[in-house]
Design an enzyme around this catalytic site. Structure first.
Site, PDB file in Angstrom:
ATOM      1  N   THR A 134      46.989  35.626  43.847  1.00 34.17           N
ATOM      2  CA  THR A 134      47.279  37.043  44.041  1.00 34.17           C
ATOM      3  C   THR A 134      46.067  37.789  44.588  1.00 34.17           C
ATOM      4  O   THR A 134      44.919  37.424  44.320  1.00 34.17           O
ATOM      5  CB  THR A 134      47.729  37.703  42.721  1.00 34.17           C
ATOM      6  OG1 THR A 134      46.589  37.898  41.874  1.00 34.17           O
ATOM      7  CG2 THR A 134      48.768  36.870  41.992  1.00 34.17           C
TER       8      THR A 134
ATOM      9  N   ASP B 123      47.416  44.251  43.224  1.00 35.11           N
ATOM     10  CA  ASP B 123      46.249  45.063  42.919  1.00 35.11           C
ATOM     11  C   ASP B 123      46.326  45.253  41.409  1.00 35.11           C
ATOM     12  O   ASP B 123      47.318  45.799  40.904  1.00 35.11           O
ATOM     13  CB  ASP B 123      46.358  46.416  43.662  1.00 35.11           C
ATOM     14  CG  ASP B 123      45.215  47.352  43.343  1.00 35.11           C
ATOM     15  OD1 ASP B 123      44.657  47.276  42.227  1.00 35.11           O
ATOM     16  OD2 ASP B 123      44.879  48.176  44.211  1.00 35.11           O
TER      17      ASP B 123
ATOM     18  N   ASN C 220      40.239  37.235  37.292  1.00 39.74           N
ATOM     19  CA  ASN C 220      38.999  37.163  38.065  1.00 39.74           C
ATOM     20  C   ASN C 220      38.687  38.463  38.793  1.00 39.74           C
ATOM     21  O   ASN C 220      37.525  38.815  38.967  1.00 39.74           O
ATOM     22  CB  ASN C 220      39.125  36.002  39.060  1.00 39.74           C
ATOM     23  CG  ASN C 220      38.104  36.088  40.164  1.00 39.74           C
ATOM     24  OD1 ASN C 220      36.930  35.777  39.971  1.00 39.74           O
ATOM     25  ND2 ASN C 220      38.526  36.537  41.353  1.00 39.74           N
TER      26      ASN C 220
ATOM     27  N   SER D 270      34.126  37.363  32.859  1.00 37.13           N
ATOM     28  CA  SER D 270      33.279  38.459  32.389  1.00 37.13           C
ATOM     29  C   SER D 270      31.990  38.409  33.191  1.00 37.13           C
ATOM     30  O   SER D 270      32.014  38.260  34.423  1.00 37.13           O
ATOM     31  CB  SER D 270      33.052  38.290  30.885  1.00 37.13           C
ATOM     32  OG  SER D 270      32.212  39.284  30.396  1.00 37.13           O
TER      33      SER D 270
ATOM     34  N   TYR E 104      29.123  49.039  34.778  1.00 37.90           N
ATOM     35  CA  TYR E 104      29.532  47.632  34.901  1.00 37.90           C
ATOM     36  C   TYR E 104      29.288  46.893  33.585  1.00 37.90           C
ATOM     37  O   TYR E 104      30.163  46.159  33.101  1.00 37.90           O
ATOM     38  CB  TYR E 104      28.764  46.971  36.048  1.00 37.90           C
ATOM     39  CG  TYR E 104      29.170  45.536  36.302  1.00 37.90           C
ATOM     40  CD1 TYR E 104      30.466  45.212  36.673  1.00 37.90           C
ATOM     41  CD2 TYR E 104      28.243  44.496  36.173  1.00 37.90           C
ATOM     42  CE1 TYR E 104      30.841  43.894  36.899  1.00 37.90           C
ATOM     43  CE2 TYR E 104      28.607  43.181  36.406  1.00 37.90           C
ATOM     44  CZ  TYR E 104      29.905  42.878  36.772  1.00 37.90           C
ATOM     45  OH  TYR E 104      30.271  41.575  36.989  1.00 37.90           O
TER      46      TYR E 104
ATOM     47  N   LYS F 253      32.204  45.033  31.189  1.00 38.18           N
ATOM     48  CA  LYS F 253      32.211  43.604  30.848  1.00 38.18           C
ATOM     49  C   LYS F 253      32.023  43.382  29.339  1.00 38.18           C
ATOM     50  O   LYS F 253      32.515  42.388  28.792  1.00 38.18           O
ATOM     51  CB  LYS F 253      31.140  42.859  31.662  1.00 38.18           C
ATOM     52  CG  LYS F 253      31.448  42.800  33.165  1.00 38.18           C
ATOM     53  CD  LYS F 253      32.748  42.054  33.486  1.00 38.18           C
ATOM     54  CE  LYS F 253      32.956  41.846  34.975  1.00 38.18           C
ATOM     55  NZ  LYS F 253      34.210  41.142  35.300  1.00 38.18           N
TER      56      LYS F 253
ATOM     57  N   THR G  28      28.512  35.016  46.100  1.00 31.54           N
ATOM     58  CA  THR G  28      29.803  35.528  46.593  1.00 31.54           C
ATOM     59  C   THR G  28      29.502  36.848  47.296  1.00 31.54           C
ATOM     60  O   THR G  28      28.343  37.184  47.531  1.00 31.54           O
ATOM     61  CB  THR G  28      30.768  35.792  45.417  1.00 31.54           C
ATOM     62  OG1 THR G  28      30.232  36.885  44.656  1.00 31.54           O
ATOM     63  CG2 THR G  28      30.929  34.583  44.516  1.00 31.54           C
TER      64      THR G  28
HETATM   65  N1  LIG Z   1      29.112  36.853  41.807  1.00 30.41           N
HETATM   66  C1  LIG Z   1      28.461  37.116  40.698  1.00 30.41           C
HETATM   67  O1  LIG Z   1      27.222  37.035  40.652  1.00 30.41           O
HETATM   68  C2  LIG Z   1      29.194  37.488  39.455  1.00 30.41           C
HETATM   69  C3  LIG Z   1      28.505  37.376  38.230  1.00 30.41           C
HETATM   70  C4  LIG Z   1      29.169  37.688  37.061  1.00 30.41           C
HETATM   71  C5  LIG Z   1      30.496  38.053  37.093  1.00 30.41           C
HETATM   72  N2  LIG Z   1      31.148  38.161  38.289  1.00 30.41           N
HETATM   73  C6  LIG Z   1      32.559  38.540  38.243  1.00 30.41           C
HETATM   74  O2  LIG Z   1      33.297  37.586  38.980  1.00 30.41           O
HETATM   75  C7  LIG Z   1      34.517  38.159  39.429  1.00 30.41           C
HETATM   76  C8  LIG Z   1      34.727  37.806  40.876  1.00 30.41           C
HETATM   77  O3  LIG Z   1      33.714  38.401  41.648  1.00 30.41           O
HETATM   78  P1  LIG Z   1      33.070  37.664  42.915  1.00 30.41           P
HETATM   79  O4  LIG Z   1      31.686  37.337  42.553  1.00 30.41           O
HETATM   80  O5  LIG Z   1      33.937  36.582  43.393  1.00 30.41           O
HETATM   81  O6  LIG Z   1      33.003  38.902  43.932  1.00 30.41           O
HETATM   82  P2  LIG Z   1      33.702  39.141  45.358  1.00 30.41           P
HETATM   83  O7  LIG Z   1      33.341  38.056  46.291  1.00 30.41           O
HETATM   84  O8  LIG Z   1      33.350  40.542  45.694  1.00 30.41           O
HETATM   85  O9  LIG Z   1      35.275  39.037  45.053  1.00 30.41           O
HETATM   86  C9  LIG Z   1      35.908  39.995  44.261  1.00 30.41           C
HETATM   87  C10 LIG Z   1      37.399  39.755  44.319  1.00 30.41           C
HETATM   88  O10 LIG Z   1      38.043  40.688  43.412  1.00 30.41           O
HETATM   89  C11 LIG Z   1      39.077  41.328  44.153  1.00 30.41           C
HETATM   90  N3  LIG Z   1      39.408  42.641  43.611  1.00 30.41           N
HETATM   91  C12 LIG Z   1      38.611  43.713  43.401  1.00 30.41           C
HETATM   92  N4  LIG Z   1      39.314  44.740  42.911  1.00 30.41           N
HETATM   93  C13 LIG Z   1      40.600  44.312  42.805  1.00 30.41           C
HETATM   94  C14 LIG Z   1      41.808  44.890  42.369  1.00 30.41           C
HETATM   95  N5  LIG Z   1      41.882  46.166  41.937  1.00 30.41           N
HETATM   96  N6  LIG Z   1      42.936  44.139  42.371  1.00 30.41           N
HETATM   97  C15 LIG Z   1      42.914  42.863  42.803  1.00 30.41           C
HETATM   98  N7  LIG Z   1      41.811  42.265  43.267  1.00 30.41           N
HETATM   99  C16 LIG Z   1      40.663  42.974  43.260  1.00 30.41           C
HETATM  100  C17 LIG Z   1      38.558  41.409  45.579  1.00 30.41           C
HETATM  101  O11 LIG Z   1      39.635  41.680  46.450  1.00 30.41           O
HETATM  102  P3  LIG Z   1      39.429  42.346  47.925  1.00 30.41           P
HETATM  103  O12 LIG Z   1      39.092  41.216  48.838  1.00 30.41           O
HETATM  104  O13 LIG Z   1      40.761  42.981  48.192  1.00 30.41           O
HETATM  105  O14 LIG Z   1      38.316  43.343  47.803  1.00 30.41           O
HETATM  106  C18 LIG Z   1      37.970  40.014  45.708  1.00 30.41           C
HETATM  107  O15 LIG Z   1      38.977  39.072  45.957  1.00 30.41           O
HETATM  108  C19 LIG Z   1      34.411  39.659  39.132  1.00 30.41           C
HETATM  109  O16 LIG Z   1      35.142  39.971  37.966  1.00 30.41           O
HETATM  110  C20 LIG Z   1      32.919  39.864  38.894  1.00 30.41           C
HETATM  111  O17 LIG Z   1      32.668  40.955  38.044  1.00 30.41           O
HETATM  112  C21 LIG Z   1      30.522  37.886  39.472  1.00 30.41           C
END
Ligand SMILES: NC(=O)c1ccc[n+]([C@@H]2O[C@H](COP(=O)([O-])OP(=O)(O)OC[C@H]3O[C@@H](n4cnc5c(N)ncnc54)[C@H](OP(=O)(O)O)[C@@H]3O)[C@@H](O)[C@H]2O)c1
Length: 277
Positions: free
Chosen positions: A32, A55, A82, A133, A147, A151, A182
């Site tokens: 999704t 969304d 996620n 998280s 943020y 979390k 990412t």
């Molecule tokens: N990367 C890190 O260092 C890190 C560390 C700790 C935790 N996290 C957590 O990991 C998760 C994934 O993040 P990521 O690192 O993969 O970042 P990312 O590359 O920015 O991907 C974020 C994803 O979440 C989607 N998203 C955001 N808001 C949304 C909504 N309202 N409904 C549905 N989808 C939505 C985005 O969709 P769009 O493409 O439409 O924007 C994208 O697919 C998040 O929860 C983040 O807080 C990341």
């Protein structure tokens, strides 16, 4: 036996990698994202893939996606919450609208999806809920109030529902990654407020530099994280809290140590409130 995954936010980053890994293992995936075309662009098409718009801030889309998932595959074995983003910067500069938006996605969105999926898992008497998280959910730091607190909510929520759902064979794990490569720190994802207050300017500039310099240079590999999540979905009794990445683990150890030191240092005052009646 192959599993059915339901994953939010698969258009990029970790969500895309988790969906790819699950499909590669022969499992079925309900993938999704906010843009359905973006989901199929990333994952292609196959019999094991059901791509649908979601969304997480839209309750109508959540209900429709969960119902469509059950109609297509008959069950949901693993829910991966996620979808999320980071709103960074100092609290005083952040608008109430920005705070609500962060919570609408990271907290209420995650809860709305979970709320819709639990009844299916409870009927099945089995399931896994993996909430992405962050180590930001373990300790608040300068620039992270919104943020961090979103979390923290994910951590507390996960721990509580883990106790409620274990009797039905549903296991909940909050996965707390450190820095992973990412789009998370990219301007396409991360958000900062625009209401600059000069008193914070220097400290905030250092904070932003620290994060901008890590954009697409983070140590953690989201492909490897996806493999770990596949393992967590398989182990008989998964942990309620799991930290990913050596930076994340080191941070969690520091947080634990500091918490213990603080509790020890203030022990006498803490216990001084016990009633003597
Ligand atoms: N990367 C890190 O260092 C890190 C560390 C700790 C935790 N996290 C957590 O990991 C998760 C994934 O993040 P990521 O690192 O993969 O970042 P990312 O590359 O920015 O991907 C974020 C994803 O979440 C989607 N998203 C955001 N808001 C949304 C909504 N309202 N409904 C549905 N989808 C939505 C985005 O969709 P769009 O493409 O439409 O924007 C994208 O697919 C998040 O929860 C983040 O807080 C990341």
């Amino acid at each position: 036996m192959s599993k059915v995954w339901f994953i939010t936010g698969v258009t990029r980053g970790m969500g895309a990698k988790i969906a790819k890994a699950a499909l590669a293992s022969g499992d079925k995936v309900v993938a999704t994202g906010r843009q359905q075309e973006a989901v199929t662009k990333v994952l292609g098409t196959s019999d094991n893939l059901f791509a649908t718009i979601l969304d997480v801030t839209r309750e109508d889309q959540v209900k429709a996606a969960v119902q469509a998932a059950i109609e297509r595959f008959g069950r949901i074995d693993v829910l991966v919450n996620n979808a999320g983003y980071g709103h960074l910067g100092v609290f005083e500069e952040t608008t109430l609208e920005e705070i609500r938006a962060q919570y609408d996605t990271n907290v209420f969105g995650l809860m709305t999806v979970t709320h819709a999926v639990i009844p299916e898992m409870r009927k099945q008497r089995s399931g896994r809920i993996i909430n992405i998280s962050s180590v930001a959910g373990l300790k608040g730091v300068f620039g992270g109030s919104i943020y961090n607190s979103s979390k923290f909510a994910v951590e507390g929520f996960s721990q509580a529902i883990a106790e409620e759902l274990a009797p039905f064979g549903i296991y909940v794990t909050a996965v707390s990654p450190g820095f992973f490569r990412t789009d998370f720190l990219d301007s396409s994802s991360v958000k900062y407020s625009n209401n600059a207050i000069s008193d914070y300017a220097k400290a905030l500039a250092e904070f932003r530099d620290f994060h901008d310099n890590r954009n697409h240079a983070q140590a953690g590999d989201p492909r490897k994280l996806a493999d770990v999540i596949l393992q967590l979905a398989q182990v008989e009794k998964p942990p309620v809290s799991f930290v990913a990445g050596s930076d994340g683990l080191e941070w969690a150890m520091i947080v634990n140590k500091q918490q213990k030191e603080q509790l020890d240092a203030w022990r006498n005052l803490s216990v001084s409130t016990d009633g003597t009646w």
